[in-house]
Write an enzyme that holds these catalytic residues in place. Structure first.
Site, PDB file in Angstrom:
ATOM      1  CE  LYS A  47       2.114   4.432   7.567  1.00  0.00           C
ATOM      2  NZ  LYS A  47       2.570   3.251   8.311  1.00  0.00           N
ATOM      3  CB  THR A  48       7.432   5.370   9.780  1.00  0.00           C
ATOM      4  OG1 THR A  48       6.613   4.498   9.023  1.00  0.00           O
ATOM      5  CG2 THR A  48       8.195   4.558  10.810  1.00  0.00           C
ATOM      6  CG  ASP A 243       2.495   2.207  12.040  1.00  0.00           C
ATOM      7  OD1 ASP A 243       1.907   3.111  11.414  1.00  0.00           O
ATOM      8  OD2 ASP A 243       3.515   1.631  11.613  1.00  0.00           O
ATOM      9  CD  GLU A 244       0.401   0.342   8.072  1.00  0.00           C
ATOM     10  OE1 GLU A 244      -0.659   0.762   7.555  1.00  0.00           O
ATOM     11  OE2 GLU A 244       1.449   0.179   7.441  1.00  0.00           O
ATOM     12  CD  GLN A 274      -1.397   3.441   2.166  1.00  0.00           C
ATOM     13  OE1 GLN A 274      -0.530   2.616   1.954  1.00  0.00           O
ATOM     14  NE2 GLN A 274      -1.145   4.595   2.748  1.00  0.00           N
ATOM     15  NE  ARG A 658       2.667   1.311  -1.841  1.00  0.00           N
ATOM     16  CZ  ARG A 658       2.629   1.995  -0.725  1.00  0.00           C
ATOM     17  NH1 ARG A 658       3.595   1.891   0.144  1.00  0.00           N
ATOM     18  NH2 ARG A 658       1.623   2.815  -0.457  1.00  0.00           N
TER      19      ARG A 658
END
Length: 707
Positions: A47-48, A243-244, A274, A658
């Site tokens: 994503k980043t 973002d997020e 998430q 993770r």
DNA sequence: GGTATAACGATTTTT
DNA sequence: TCGTTATACC
């Protein structure tokens, strides 16, 4: 067109290079036409990288100017990472013009530029959570409320969430009146809250300080009511990226609608699976809302996971399938092979669990695994204790994320309070903290008299003392006031001296000087000595020294132009101390080492943290501990959201995703907690997964019994 | 103004 | 159980 603008539009990286190495769906998203877009990006799907590439693509392919792009993140860490990664593609000038910041710093920049229009006095300071709590406490005590019955921090956080819903004190009062009118009983608490809220609002205005939620709300109100300013921003922010996005709350959503003009485009990236901060006001349904309210939203889905083995992803997928309220169903597919089976440690009790995990880590260490590639995750902070003990016993070094933060320490807060009143003499909250610290015989009686004067003249306490000073120097002053002044004159002189010294030296020298002059150095080193603290181990005296180093480091970064002193819109050059104080409340990066810089562990160690804190991180080896009923999902019912079970499931999902190579999930059948022995057993989430694979031959996990 | 004692309460946390 | 915090009391 100025020279700067010419530089600004120069293409920087060639297009093929930006798209190189991206998979098809990533490429599609990055090269999306100029439009509103929703990118649903599963865990570990890059994503980043997509966001960074998109920004570079906007500049190089669509010739969007860097200054017309706004990228917003939630944490400073994410913002910093984004700026660094973008900086690798762009020239320094573009990087400088680009706004890539948190919601809060973005708004703060606007508020600093338009302070007056926003109803603030330039130089306003930020009230952090502690300051907010102590102010609320002060108000409740003044209103003779029982702070045992209702904790001030409870009201403080309710005020924040009201602000995050865009509700002001008088709006709330009206609502309370309505509730009172329609429903005669059970309005006691909210009536009190309404009173406290309105006093809180009034005092914040008087003290010229804004809390975190206020930063956002004030910006929204400014843009809502001032069309001229809004149009300037609409004109400026042609491309907005968030973002997020699943973590946005309603005020942040509204902010986006106000910042984006008719010709602007908003691209949001998020993962509803998430979303683990709804208890803090985050509303992942904003993703649906965005889709339905912004015009012509293009949708992109990233589900190829680059992080984990398929066994780990299968566990995650199977778990999250049980959630019904998902915005977009997705199944993470990996490209790292099947990998080893996920281990489920079924432990007799928590002691066994702790020792088993430590033993497993020991054996990884023996195999030459880097300790920093290992993480131990848990639902609740108090679970860390047992693992700390077990690791210490095994002589395995570890770090705990999110302990007490440097800037939250009492001695640091006191030092900062002195600095705050020098910048903002209206800050009574800061003043009351230090007016008698170190003790200088200014007790509650004196303080009360001072506050009476300040109330009478509707001014701050320092201003009241100033007034006293003038009044007393005139001939026939009243005797009580003369004695009152004599009790605070030493403090007032100290204040005046600090004020004048501040202008004559470098900031860090001044802070050092202040610590000496106020007696804080002596006060805290005496306190250290009394408690038998060795000078080295985290003594408060030493921490004050670290503060000075931190100021020094800050000065150096300002000199190098790393800290943005906004040159546009506002011609005002900020006072350096104001800038420092703002920076640490808004951008303080957690722990600080003895040199005053952001902490990075100097040696290799295992990472211990809550699952919440692990969001956005990845580790080769992950242990999720205390995977038990009542702990995960937590047995506590959330105050607001009723979908707490789904959120807990998402939390478990975040934990699982993770892990890159190996995942261990552990639980204890018996646990001693707070001195009591409790039987808990496996989390229902484990049972669900096991049930799903009941008749399957290819289970992604194995159960290991530990006694 | 500092110390002893009782009482409380204990998810998650960034800005 | 353990740490923090309010209160009472010198």
């Amino acid at each position: 067109m100025s020279d700067l603008d010419l530089l600004d539009s120069a293409p920087v990286a060639d297009e093929s290079k930006i798209l190189e190495g991206l998979n098809d769906s990533q490429k599609e998203a990055v090269s999306s036409p100029l439009c509103n877009a929703l990118i649903i990006a599963g865990a570990g799907t890059g994503k980043t990288r997509v966001l960074v590439s998109r920004i570079v693509y906007l500049i190089s392919h669509y010739q969007v100017k860097a200054r017309n792009i706004l990228a917003v993140t939630f944490t400073n860490k994410a913002a910093k990472e984004m700026r660094e990664r973008i900086g690798m593609y762009l020239n320094a000038n573009d990087t400088h013009h680009l706004w890539a910041n948190t919601f809060h710093s973005t708004c703060l920049r606007l508020l600093r530029a338009y302070a007056t229009q926003a109803g603030l006095t330039p130089g306003f300071l930020i009230l952090d959570t502690d300051g907010q709590n102590s102010l609320v406490k002060r108000i409740m005590l003044d209103l003779k409320m029982d702070i045992k019955e209702i904790k001030p921090s409870e009201f403080a956080s309710r005020i924040s969430s009201l602000k995050e819903k865009g509700m002001r004190a008088d709006d709330f009062q009206k609502r309370v009146n309505y509730i009172k009118y329609t429903n005669k009983k059970k309005s006691g608490t909210i009536e009190k809250l309404a009173l406290v809220y309105s006093a809180y609002e009034r005092i914040c205005n008087q003290e010229n300080s804004v809390d975190f939620a206020e930063i956002l709300l004030r910006t929204v109100e400014l843009l809502r009511s001032n069309s001229a300013i809004r149009e300037i921003q609409n004109e400026r922010f042609k491309e907005i990226l968030v973002d997020e996005f699943q973590d946005t709350n309603s005020i942040q959503y509204e902010l986006l609608t106000l910042l984006a003009g008719k010709n602007s485009h908003v691209m949001v990236v998020g993962d509803d699976d998430q979303s683990i901060y709804s208890w803090r006001g985050a509303d992942y349904t904003n993703m649906k809302k965005f889709l339905n309210t912004f015009p012509d939203v293009h949708q992109y889905l990233l589900s190829l996971n680059y992080r984990s083995t398929q066994n780990i992803l299968d566990m995650a997928n199977t778990l999250i399938e049980k959630n019904f309220e998902r915005v977009m169903l997705k199944n993470l597919k990996g490209n790292n092979g099947t990998g080893s089976l996920v281990s489920i440690f079924k432990c007799a009790n928590n002691r066994v669990e702790e020792l088993s995990v430590a033993k497993e880590i020991q054996s990884l260490k023996d195999q030459g695994v880097k300790l920093s590639d290992i993480a131990v995750l848990y639902r609740n902070n108090y679970l860390s204790f047992g693992f700390e003990q077990a690791l210490t016993k095994a002589k395995i070094p570890y770090v705990i994320y999110g302990g007490q933060k440097f800037f939250e320490r009492a001695e640091i807060q006191s030092a900062l309070a002195y600095l705050k009143i020098l910048v903002n003499k209206k800050d009574d909250t800061a003043l009351l903290r230090i007016i008698n610290l170190p003790a200088r015989k200014i007790g509650p009686k004196v303080v009360e008299s001072l506050r009476n004067i300040s109330n009478e003249h509707s001014c701050s306490i320092i201003e009241a003392i100033e007034y006293l000073h003038e009044y007393v120097s005139s001939s026939d002053a009243a005797k009580e006031l003369k004695t009152l002044y004599s009790k605070v004159s030493a403090f007032y002189n100290l204040y005046l001296e600090l004020l004048s010294k501040k202008e004559t030296m470098r900031l860090h020298e001044f802070v050092h000087h202040m610590l000496t002059l106020t007696g804080l150095y002596a006060f805290y080193s005496e306190k250290d000595a009394k408690e038998g603290k060795s000078e080295e181990d985290n003594s408060r005296y030493k921490n004050l020294g670290v503060l000075v180093s931190n100021v020094k480091e800050f000065e150096a970064s300002v000199d190098q132009g790393e800290v943005s002193v906004d040159s546009e819109n506002s011609a005002k050059v900020e006072d350096q101390l104001t800038l420092y104080l703002t920076n640490i409340t808004l951008v303080s990066g957690g722990e600080i080492n003895e040199n005053g810089s952001a902490e990075t562990m100097p040696f290799d160690c295992v990472n211990l943290m809550t699952i919440h804190a692990s969001k956005g991180l990845e580790f080769k080896y992950v242990f999720i501990c205390g995977f038990e009923s009542e702990i995960l999902p937590s047995s506590r019912k959330s105050s607001s959201g009723d979908n707490s079970l789904e959120e807990e499931r998402r939390l478990a999902y975040v934990g699982i995703t993770r892990a890159k190579e190996q995942l261990v999930i552990s639980y204890a059948n018996a646990r001693t907690m707070f001195g009591k022995n409790e039987q808990k057993g496996a989390s229902s989430f484990i049972n669900d997964i096991v049930e799903s694979y009941e008749n399957s031959k290819n289970k992604p996990y194995k159960i290991v019994t530990k006694i």
